[in-house]
Scaffold this motif. Sequence first.
Motif, mmCIF file in Angstrom:
data_model
loop_
_atom_site.group_PDB
_atom_site.id
_atom_site.type_symbol
_atom_site.label_atom_id
_atom_site.label_comp_id
_atom_site.label_asym_id
_atom_site.label_seq_id
_atom_site.Cartn_x
_atom_site.Cartn_y
_atom_site.Cartn_z
ATOM 1 N N ALA A 176 0.820 -1.213 0.000
ATOM 2 C CA ALA A 176 0.000 0.000 0.000
ATOM 3 C C ALA A 176 0.856 1.267 0.000
ATOM 4 C CB ALA A 176 -0.922 -0.005 1.222
ATOM 5 N N ASN A 177 2.065 1.160 0.501
ATOM 6 C CA ASN A 177 2.975 2.304 0.568
ATOM 7 C C ASN A 177 4.052 2.250 -0.504
ATOM 8 O OD1 ASN A 177 2.358 4.035 3.047
ATOM 9 N ND2 ASN A 177 2.177 1.942 3.824
ATOM 10 N N LYS A 178 3.810 1.513 -1.561
ATOM 11 C CA LYS A 178 4.834 1.289 -2.588
ATOM 12 C C LYS A 178 5.431 2.592 -3.106
ATOM 13 C CE LYS A 178 3.870 -0.590 -6.662
ATOM 14 N NZ LYS A 178 3.598 -1.597 -7.711
ATOM 15 N N ALA A 179 4.649 3.616 -3.282
ATOM 16 C CA ALA A 179 5.159 4.892 -3.800
ATOM 17 C C ALA A 179 6.131 5.558 -2.827
ATOM 18 C CB ALA A 179 3.997 5.836 -4.102
ATOM 19 N N ARG A 180 6.060 5.219 -1.555
ATOM 20 C CA ARG A 180 6.916 5.820 -0.537
ATOM 21 C C ARG A 180 8.134 4.962 -0.194
ATOM 22 N NH1 ARG A 180 3.298 7.070 4.395
ATOM 23 N NH2 ARG A 180 5.175 8.169 5.051
ATOM 24 N N LEU A 181 8.219 3.770 -0.750
ATOM 25 C CA LEU A 181 9.320 2.865 -0.434
ATOM 26 C C LEU A 181 10.625 3.325 -1.065
ATOM 27 C CD1 LEU A 181 7.584 -0.599 -1.038
ATOM 28 C CD2 LEU A 181 7.935 0.578 1.149
ATOM 29 N N SER A 182 11.720 2.920 -0.451
ATOM 30 C CA SER A 182 13.021 3.149 -1.072
ATOM 31 C C SER A 182 13.057 2.355 -2.377
ATOM 32 C CB SER A 182 14.136 2.667 -0.141
ATOM 33 O OG SER A 182 14.026 1.264 0.059
ATOM 34 N N PRO A 192 15.267 0.206 -3.590
ATOM 35 C CA PRO A 192 15.547 -1.232 -3.453
ATOM 36 C C PRO A 192 14.347 -2.024 -2.936
ATOM 37 C CG PRO A 192 17.363 0.048 -2.568
ATOM 38 C CD PRO A 192 16.247 1.014 -2.848
ATOM 39 N N CYS A 193 13.638 -1.486 -1.957
ATOM 40 C CA CYS A 193 12.480 -2.197 -1.420
ATOM 41 C C CYS A 193 11.345 -2.230 -2.437
ATOM 42 C CB CYS A 193 12.023 -1.565 -0.110
ATOM 43 S SG CYS A 193 10.680 -2.476 0.693
ATOM 44 N N ARG A 194 11.139 -1.134 -3.139
ATOM 45 C CA ARG A 194 10.087 -1.098 -4.167
ATOM 46 C C ARG A 194 10.333 -2.182 -5.217
ATOM 47 N NH1 ARG A 194 9.623 3.931 -4.660
ATOM 48 N NH2 ARG A 194 11.364 4.260 -6.065
ATOM 49 N N LYS A 195 11.587 -2.360 -5.597
ATOM 50 C CA LYS A 195 11.922 -3.407 -6.570
ATOM 51 C C LYS A 195 11.594 -4.787 -6.030
ATOM 52 C CE LYS A 195 15.461 -0.886 -9.108
ATOM 53 N NZ LYS A 195 16.869 -0.826 -9.501
ATOM 54 N N VAL A 196 11.861 -4.998 -4.747
ATOM 55 C CA VAL A 196 11.548 -6.288 -4.120
ATOM 56 C C VAL A 196 10.035 -6.512 -4.121
ATOM 57 C CG1 VAL A 196 11.579 -7.590 -1.944
ATOM 58 C CG2 VAL A 196 13.620 -6.359 -2.690
ATOM 59 N N VAL A 197 9.299 -5.504 -3.696
ATOM 60 C CA VAL A 197 7.835 -5.624 -3.644
ATOM 61 C C VAL A 197 7.278 -5.907 -5.041
ATOM 62 C CG1 VAL A 197 5.691 -4.335 -3.185
ATOM 63 C CG2 VAL A 197 7.590 -4.218 -1.557
ATOM 64 N N GLU A 198 7.752 -5.178 -6.036
ATOM 65 C CA GLU A 198 7.292 -5.407 -7.415
ATOM 66 C C GLU A 198 7.681 -6.787 -7.926
ATOM 67 O OE1 GLU A 198 8.874 -1.991 -9.436
ATOM 68 O OE2 GLU A 198 7.201 -0.724 -8.790
ATOM 69 N N ALA A 199 8.869 -7.243 -7.580
ATOM 70 C CA ALA A 199 9.313 -8.572 -8.023
ATOM 71 C C ALA A 199 8.454 -9.692 -7.446
ATOM 72 C CB ALA A 199 10.783 -8.790 -7.625
ATOM 73 N N HIS A 200 7.809 -9.408 -6.341
ATOM 74 C CA HIS A 200 6.967 -10.411 -5.684
ATOM 75 C C HIS A 200 5.483 -10.142 -5.917
ATOM 76 C CE1 HIS A 200 10.045 -12.741 -3.568
ATOM 77 N NE2 HIS A 200 10.711 -11.610 -3.545
ATOM 78 N N GLY A 201 5.177 -9.335 -6.910
ATOM 79 C CA GLY A 201 3.784 -9.143 -7.301
ATOM 80 C C GLY A 201 3.042 -8.011 -6.613
ATOM 81 N N GLY A 202 3.747 -7.180 -5.865
ATOM 82 C CA GLY A 202 3.082 -6.091 -5.147
ATOM 83 C C GLY A 202 3.090 -4.799 -5.915
#
Length: 75
Positions: free
Chosen positions: A57-63, A65-75
């Motif tokens: 839910a906070n993807k736009a605010r993530l660093s 590196p973390c955003r890439k991880v979340v996206e890689a896992h379908g988030g």
Amino acid sequence: MNKTVLISITLLALSGASAFAQSAATPQEKMACRGDAQSLCAEHIGKPSEMNACLAANKARLSEPCRKVVEAHGG
């Protein structure tokens, strides 16, 4: 569970809508999201499905590196 695991993605072992629904995160992926988990979703530490949903839910605010991880896992 240790704090790193709770803060990241065992911190991220998810429900269907969560960021890591496709697979478990590696230790490197967990470390990439540790700071974001602490600063944005601290109230969900120890609750993996809630943590995952919070990070997604906070993807736009993530660093980045973390955003890439979340996206890689379908988030």
